[in-house]
Design an enzyme around this catalytic site. Structure first.
Site, PDB file in Angstrom:
ATOM      1  N   ILE A 189       0.731  -1.245   0.215  1.00  0.00           N
ATOM      2  CA  ILE A 189      -0.194   0.158   0.181  1.00  0.00           C
ATOM      3  C   ILE A 189       0.839   1.165  -0.134  1.00  0.00           C
ATOM      4  O   ILE A 189       1.674   1.429   0.884  1.00  0.00           O
ATOM      5  CB  ILE A 189      -0.875   0.196   1.103  1.00  0.00           C
ATOM      6  CG1 ILE A 189      -0.028  -0.520   2.467  1.00  0.00           C
ATOM      7  CG2 ILE A 189      -2.159  -1.117   0.918  1.00  0.00           C
ATOM      8  CD1 ILE A 189      -1.052  -0.099   3.831  1.00  0.00           C
TER       9      ILE A 189
ATOM     10  N   MET B 103       8.246   2.975  -6.855  1.00  0.00           N
ATOM     11  CA  MET B 103       9.614   2.689  -6.850  1.00  0.00           C
ATOM     12  C   MET B 103       9.705   1.197  -6.285  1.00  0.00           C
ATOM     13  O   MET B 103      10.734   0.782  -5.907  1.00  0.00           O
ATOM     14  CB  MET B 103      10.237   3.594  -5.964  1.00  0.00           C
ATOM     15  CG  MET B 103      10.304   5.001  -6.351  1.00  0.00           C
ATOM     16  SD  MET B 103      11.514   5.973  -5.511  1.00  0.00           S
ATOM     17  CE  MET B 103      13.017   5.575  -6.094  1.00  0.00           C
TER      18      MET B 103
ATOM     19  N   ASP C   5       0.433  12.479  -6.657  1.00  0.00           N
ATOM     20  CA  ASP C   5       0.730  13.573  -7.263  1.00  0.00           C
ATOM     21  C   ASP C   5       0.456  13.309  -8.925  1.00  0.00           C
ATOM     22  O   ASP C   5       0.460  12.312  -9.074  1.00  0.00           O
ATOM     23  CB  ASP C   5       2.189  14.101  -7.275  1.00  0.00           C
ATOM     24  CG  ASP C   5       3.239  13.191  -7.465  1.00  0.00           C
ATOM     25  OD1 ASP C   5       3.742  13.234  -8.376  1.00  0.00           O
ATOM     26  OD2 ASP C   5       3.244  12.201  -6.685  1.00  0.00           O
TER      27      ASP C   5
END
Length: 232
Positions: A88, A180, A204
């Site tokens: 998550i 990532m 974002d």
């Protein structure tokens, strides 16, 4: 006890939620789990086990990037017998129709990391989610009134890229978002024959430049966490 996790045998549940931020692990344990107990503080990477609606669940911070999550996933599986791993976290949108605070479920993970090139002797591998967990997460999200975006994401090794426009190539090929860790998670899950899924909240947008504040992230990312807990 493993090298990076100070838990004893039996301390960790078969299903583990994996936030990158150890403080988010602590927040989830303290606010959403019952009878939560801390089993790990090694390197400040908190791990807790508790109960959600009667189901035993653990939550373990992993840090940022493929090398860091790979350490924790390896140890959770090989030392503690974990069977279901649900990442998550946050991501940046690469598509104009994916807005901040949207939920993204990673069906697969492209990557610019060399880790699988090394593992597969220069060849490519397609890190892919567990269909069982993916379907459960999608169905639960829809039941909750959420329409998640499902598809390919990018796992990158570079947070501050020298070419700020490099994301456009991935977007051109339909990649939904960038983070990532997931390519490392899915590859190790396949290696060890366990189930893994990544559920992300858009923090974002690389398309519009919009971004959420740290406070907004804490408040608005609970939908993602609740989906993960419901399918645990």
């Amino acid at each position: 006890m493993s090298i990076h996790i100070g838990a004893k045998e039996g301390d960790i549940a078969e299903t583990v939620l994996l936030p990158g931020d150890p403080l988010r692990a602590k927040y989830i344990a303290e606010n959403l789990l019952e009878d939560a107990k801390c089993y790990n503080e090694v390197r400040g990477m908190y791990g807790f086990t508790g109960y959600y609606k009667g189901k035993r669940v653990s939550v373990q911070g992993t840090g940022m990037g493929v090398p860091s999550i790979s350490i924790y996933v390896n140890e959770l599986i090989t030392s503690y017998g974990v069977k279901n791993l649900i990442r998550i976290g946050t991501c940046g949108s690469l598509q104009p129709d994916i807005k901040i605070r949207d939920i993204v479920i990673a069906m697969s993970a492209s990557t610019d990391s060399a880790i699988n090139k090394i593992r597969f002797n220069g060849m490519d591998y397609a890190p892919t989610a567990s269909f069982k967990l993916l379907k459960k997460a999608y169905d639960k999200a829809v039941e909750m009134g959420i329409e998640p975006k499902v598809g390919n994401i990018l796992t990158t090794d570079t947070f501050y890229h020298d070419d700020p426009e490099s994301w456009r190539l991935w977007a051109k090929f339909g990649v939904l978002a960038v983070e990532m860790e997931t390519a490392g998670l899915y590859t190790l899950a396949a290696k060890y024959g366990v189930d893994a899924l990544t559920i992300l909240t858009v923090s974002d947008s690389l398309v519009t430049g919009e971004a959420t504040s740290a406070e907004e992230r804490q408040k608005t990312f609970m939908d993602m966490v609740k989906i993960a807990l419901e399918i645990a």
